[in-house]
Enzyme design. Structure first.
Site, mmCIF file in Angstrom:
data_model
loop_
_atom_site.group_PDB
_atom_site.id
_atom_site.type_symbol
_atom_site.label_atom_id
_atom_site.label_comp_id
_atom_site.label_asym_id
_atom_site.label_seq_id
_atom_site.Cartn_x
_atom_site.Cartn_y
_atom_site.Cartn_z
ATOM 1 N N ASP A 86 3.014 4.789 5.056
ATOM 2 C CA ASP A 86 2.759 4.308 6.407
ATOM 3 C C ASP A 86 2.697 2.784 6.430
ATOM 4 O OD1 ASP A 86 0.431 4.404 4.925
ATOM 5 O OD2 ASP A 86 -0.827 5.188 6.537
ATOM 6 N N HIS A 87 2.576 2.170 5.259
ATOM 7 C CA HIS A 87 2.721 0.725 5.096
ATOM 8 C C HIS A 87 4.126 0.417 4.583
ATOM 9 C CE1 HIS A 87 -1.729 -0.287 5.108
ATOM 10 N NE2 HIS A 87 -1.758 1.017 4.904
ATOM 11 N N ASN A 93 -6.932 -4.248 5.969
ATOM 12 C CA ASN A 93 -7.392 -3.404 7.077
ATOM 13 C C ASN A 93 -7.966 -4.223 8.235
ATOM 14 O OD1 ASN A 93 -6.920 -0.523 6.788
ATOM 15 N ND2 ASN A 93 -8.110 -0.668 4.899
ATOM 16 N N ASN A 142 0.879 -1.163 0.000
ATOM 17 C CA ASN A 142 0.000 0.000 0.000
ATOM 18 C C ASN A 142 0.915 1.211 0.000
ATOM 19 O OD1 ASN A 142 -1.447 2.326 0.923
ATOM 20 N ND2 ASN A 142 -3.065 1.000 1.697
ATOM 21 N N ASP A 155 -4.082 -4.769 1.152
ATOM 22 C CA ASP A 155 -4.350 -4.154 2.439
ATOM 23 C C ASP A 155 -5.765 -4.551 2.837
ATOM 24 O OD1 ASP A 155 -4.849 -2.572 4.607
ATOM 25 O OD2 ASP A 155 -4.536 -0.658 3.589
ATOM 26 N N TYR A 191 -7.896 -3.645 -2.052
ATOM 27 C CA TYR A 191 -7.878 -2.622 -1.000
ATOM 28 C C TYR A 191 -9.235 -2.661 -0.313
ATOM 29 C CZ TYR A 191 -7.556 1.878 1.364
ATOM 30 O OH TYR A 191 -7.568 2.871 2.320
#
Length: 308
Positions: free
Chosen positions: A297-298, A198, A8, A196, A137
């Site tokens: 941030d990933h 989540n 990501n 990702d 995603y």
């Protein structure tokens, strides 16, 4: 051997400035699934994807979402929910992206209609290996209404709307995932879903699991859903198979505070593979930094597969 990664990138332009091109050139990945490309075709840097071919669904939401799969060879087929894809190959100055009809019509399972144009899912058949690759995603979601406390939330309370949206997506996607996995098998192909999601599946998958038990991404119903997609006969969590006793390896850390320095992260980026492919995985690594810089941030999750 195939080196396959998922990342990501939280915006291709930002990742490009931070060194995504260096990582791409130096890491030697044969296939890369990307999420949150976050740019329409005309805004993507010309050399963003190096010498890879790209299949991309940007979606229609400006500055949001967008998934892609990069490959060494042109894919044998590209499938999207929207019915079109952007494709490009290495050329002087980088891939020239052109919108083309997807290779096959993907029948939508009930409940996926609202997500068709959001750039959340794309799959390709590799031309040089009997393998179907998908990039996903999954929506971030939110808290159910009864857990929302305004004083503890960064976003305004929404009565559980984001939570309901994520749960609806997961229910519909589970049906799609079964159908796609079986379709690949019928064609003699292994299947690999990356992206990702989540969701941190178990306590091993986030550092501060105790204080996150009532937070989105680690809710019991989210974890139960992910567990229901996994079994020794359907899909296997490849990184956990290779690191059965380890906390992590984490793939997401907040930009705030010292979470990255302290490795207080979440493992929410996955390789979910059909059993035979999962057994061929030799090693899995998370590339926390590139030349001392975080790409996003990933962090990319890289797995080497021996398909022989």
């Amino acid at each position: 051997m195939l080196r396959i990664a998922t990342a990501n990138i939280n915006g291709i332009r930002a990742a490009h400035r931070r060194g995504f091109g260096h990582w791409l050139a130096e890491r030697g990945c044969d296939v890369i699934a990307l999420q949150e490309v976050r740019a329409q075709a005309e805004k993507i840097p010309a050399d963003a994807f190096g010498d890879h071919h790209v299949a991309l669904d940007t979606g229609t939401l400006p500055g949001r979402n967008g998934v892609a799969v990069l490959t060494r060879e042109p894919p044998a087929a590209v499938r999207t929910w929207s019915g079109t894809a952007l494709v490009g190959g290495p050329a002087s100055g980088g891939p020239a992206l052109a919108e083309v009809p997807a290779s096959d019509h993907v029948p939508l399972t009930r409940g996926l209609g609202p997500f068709v144009d959001q750039g959340r899912y794309l799959e390709v058949d590799l031309a040089d290996a009997p393998l179907t690759i998908a990039s996903l995603y999954l929506p971030k979601g939110g808290l159910p209404a009864h857990l929302q406390r305004p004083e503890r939330m960064r976003e305004a309370p929404d009565g559980g709307a984001r939570y309901a949206r994520k749960m609806g997506f997961m229910a519909a996607f589970a049906r799609h995932l079964t159908r796609t996995r079986r379709a690949a098998a019928a064609q003699g192909r292994q299947f690999l879903l990356m992206g990702d999601l989540n969701i941190a599946h178990t306590r091993q998958d986030l550092a501060a699991w105790r204080r996150n038990q009532n937070n989105d991404g680690f809710l019991p119903e989210e974890r139960e859903w992910l567990g229901a997609q996994l079994s020794p006969r359907t899909l296997v969590d490849v990184v956990r198979r290779l690191h059965p006793q380890e906390d992590g390896p984490y793939s997401w850390w907040s930009w705030l505070g010292q979470s990255f320095a302290k490795d207080a992260g979440w493992r929410i980026d996955y390789h979910l593979a059909t059993p035979r492919l999962a057994r061929s995985a030799l090693r899995a690594e998370v590339d926390r930094e590139v030349r001392g810089v975080r790409l996003s941030d990933h962090a990319p999750v890289v797995v080497d597969y021996d398909l022989r």
